[in-house]
Design an enzyme around this catalytic site. Sequence first.
Site, PDB file in Angstrom:
ATOM      1  N   ASP A  28       2.489  -1.873  -4.471  1.00 54.48           N
ATOM      2  CA  ASP A  28       1.194  -1.201  -4.659  1.00 54.48           C
ATOM      3  C   ASP A  28       0.838  -1.351  -6.134  1.00 54.48           C
ATOM      4  O   ASP A  28       1.708  -1.133  -6.985  1.00 54.48           O
ATOM      5  CB  ASP A  28       1.315   0.296  -4.279  1.00 54.48           C
ATOM      6  CG  ASP A  28      -0.051   0.929  -4.054  1.00 54.48           C
ATOM      7  OD1 ASP A  28      -0.886   0.882  -4.980  1.00 54.48           O
ATOM      8  OD2 ASP A  28      -0.288   1.448  -2.949  1.00 54.48           O
TER       9      ASP A  28
ATOM     10  N   ARG B 287      -2.256   6.891   1.233  1.00 55.30           N
ATOM     11  CA  ARG B 287      -2.055   7.983   2.210  1.00 55.30           C
ATOM     12  C   ARG B 287      -1.190   7.527   3.381  1.00 55.30           C
ATOM     13  O   ARG B 287      -0.225   8.205   3.756  1.00 55.30           O
ATOM     14  CB  ARG B 287      -3.424   8.458   2.741  1.00 55.30           C
ATOM     15  CG  ARG B 287      -4.198   9.334   1.786  1.00 55.30           C
ATOM     16  CD  ARG B 287      -5.587   9.605   2.321  1.00 55.30           C
ATOM     17  NE  ARG B 287      -6.343   8.349   2.323  1.00 55.30           N
ATOM     18  CZ  ARG B 287      -7.350   8.086   1.487  1.00 55.30           C
ATOM     19  NH1 ARG B 287      -7.751   9.001   0.647  1.00 55.30           N
ATOM     20  NH2 ARG B 287      -7.975   6.940   1.521  1.00 55.30           N
ATOM     21  N   MET B 288      -1.506   6.371   3.957  1.00 56.65           N
ATOM     22  CA  MET B 288      -0.710   5.879   5.087  1.00 56.65           C
ATOM     23  C   MET B 288       0.620   5.315   4.602  1.00 56.65           C
ATOM     24  O   MET B 288       1.669   5.558   5.198  1.00 56.65           O
ATOM     25  CB  MET B 288      -1.486   4.792   5.844  1.00 56.65           C
ATOM     26  CG  MET B 288      -2.585   5.313   6.729  1.00 56.65           C
ATOM     27  SD  MET B 288      -1.954   6.334   8.085  1.00 56.65           S
ATOM     28  CE  MET B 288      -1.234   5.082   9.134  1.00 56.65           C
TER      29      MET B 288
ATOM     30  N   GLY C 108       0.837  -1.203   0.000  1.00 57.30           N
ATOM     31  CA  GLY C 108       0.000   0.000   0.000  1.00 57.30           C
ATOM     32  C   GLY C 108       0.868   1.248   0.000  1.00 57.30           C
ATOM     33  O   GLY C 108       0.463   2.318   0.453  1.00 57.30           O
ATOM     34  N   ALA C 109       2.097   1.086  -0.556  1.00 57.31           N
ATOM     35  CA  ALA C 109       3.123   2.137  -0.459  1.00 57.31           C
ATOM     36  C   ALA C 109       2.736   3.444  -1.149  1.00 57.31           C
ATOM     37  O   ALA C 109       3.319   4.488  -0.857  1.00 57.31           O
ATOM     38  CB  ALA C 109       4.437   1.616  -1.033  1.00 57.31           C
TER      39      ALA C 109
ATOM     40  N   LYS D 276     -12.586   6.724   3.836  1.00 57.67           N
ATOM     41  CA  LYS D 276     -12.461   5.500   4.644  1.00 57.67           C
ATOM     42  C   LYS D 276     -13.492   4.473   4.177  1.00 57.67           C
ATOM     43  O   LYS D 276     -14.672   4.790   4.056  1.00 57.67           O
ATOM     44  CB  LYS D 276     -12.657   5.825   6.128  1.00 57.67           C
ATOM     45  CG  LYS D 276     -12.432   4.617   7.026  1.00 57.67           C
ATOM     46  CD  LYS D 276     -12.371   5.002   8.487  1.00 57.67           C
ATOM     47  CE  LYS D 276     -12.244   3.796   9.400  1.00 57.67           C
ATOM     48  NZ  LYS D 276     -11.065   2.962   9.137  1.00 57.67           N
TER      49      LYS D 276
ATOM     50  N   HIS E  92     -14.291  10.156  10.672  1.00 58.57           N
ATOM     51  CA  HIS E  92     -13.158   9.932   9.767  1.00 58.57           C
ATOM     52  C   HIS E  92     -13.353  10.667   8.452  1.00 58.57           C
ATOM     53  O   HIS E  92     -14.457  11.100   8.124  1.00 58.57           O
ATOM     54  CB  HIS E  92     -12.989   8.437   9.482  1.00 58.57           C
ATOM     55  CG  HIS E  92     -12.332   7.682  10.599  1.00 58.57           C
ATOM     56  ND1 HIS E  92     -13.027   7.238  11.708  1.00 58.57           N
ATOM     57  CD2 HIS E  92     -11.050   7.300  10.795  1.00 58.57           C
ATOM     58  CE1 HIS E  92     -12.191   6.611  12.524  1.00 58.57           C
ATOM     59  NE2 HIS E  92     -10.984   6.642  11.994  1.00 58.57           N
TER      60      HIS E  92
ATOM     61  N   GLY F 267      -1.923  -2.551   9.601  1.00 55.16           N
ATOM     62  CA  GLY F 267      -2.707  -1.414  10.083  1.00 55.16           C
ATOM     63  C   GLY F 267      -4.049  -1.321   9.392  1.00 55.16           C
ATOM     64  O   GLY F 267      -4.923  -0.574   9.821  1.00 55.16           O
TER      65      GLY F 267
END
Length: 218
Positions: A34, A12-13, A8-9, A134, A130, A77
């Site tokens: 990703d 956002r995270m 998931g590079a 999300k 949130h 996460g």
Amino acid sequence: MTRVAVAGAAGRMGRMVCAAIEGAGDMELTGRADPELGTAVADVLGSADVLVDFTRPDTALDNARAALEAGVHVVIGTSGFDLDGLRAAARESRANAFFAPNFAIGAVLMMRFAAEASRHMERAEIIELHHPAKLDAPSGTAARTAEMMDGDVPIHSVRLPGIVADQEVILGDVAQTLTIRHATTDRTSFMPGVLLAIRRVADLPESPVVGLEHLLFE
Ligand SMILES: NC(=O)c1ccc[n+]([C@@H]2O[C@H](COP(=O)([O-])OP(=O)(O)OC[C@H]3O[C@@H](n4cnc5c(N)ncnc54)[C@H](O)[C@@H]3O)[C@@H](O)[C@H]2O)c1
């Protein structure tokens, strides 16, 4: 040096996690997986000791399974994925898995204080707020908070621009309320917790471990 790859590079995270790893003196960023970068998780596992996953609820378990099967520890996460599936995969692997619904220290404290307060007050409700992108509702943090509290705790989900990740636990009793509120201003709030989990995942007493509180207080 711990060699770390991020799934998931491009997200956002994930972008922030890559920067945090690059800024840590004891870690080396060895892979960015990703679909947006044209790199699959399978391509980065060979050069990693730990895979960090901040992807989507429907892909996180497959990524974790691939890491565990390759003997690579995994720190997750991503929220809203199948935790029982992770438990089954972790049983079969010599590598460890760690998942935290929330990597922010203030959120972990909020959950702990809410659990304690619920033992003393009649009823409680949770409002989690949130950003609108999300994918899951209620949030993993809210679900875990409710689980830790006494009684049935309803959860209300708000999705609005201008918010990163906030949560309010409101407890009510005779002629009084108590509000425990955690707010984040940006995603760097999660980075110290993510780095701590990367440093500790190889030495967990069991696998998977769920919740940052186990690394902070026990
Ligand atoms: N635990 C925590 O403290 C915490 C904090 C913030 C966000 N989150 C969770 O992290 C996740 C990611 O959030 P975000 O805001 O960065 O989302 P995002 O949509 O910005 O990023 C997700 C990224 O994952 C990529 N992706 C999709 N499938 C993939 C696959 N199979 N392999 C590798 N990468 C893949 C996407 O292309 C995207 O770039 C969400 O589930 C969110 O709820 C958890």
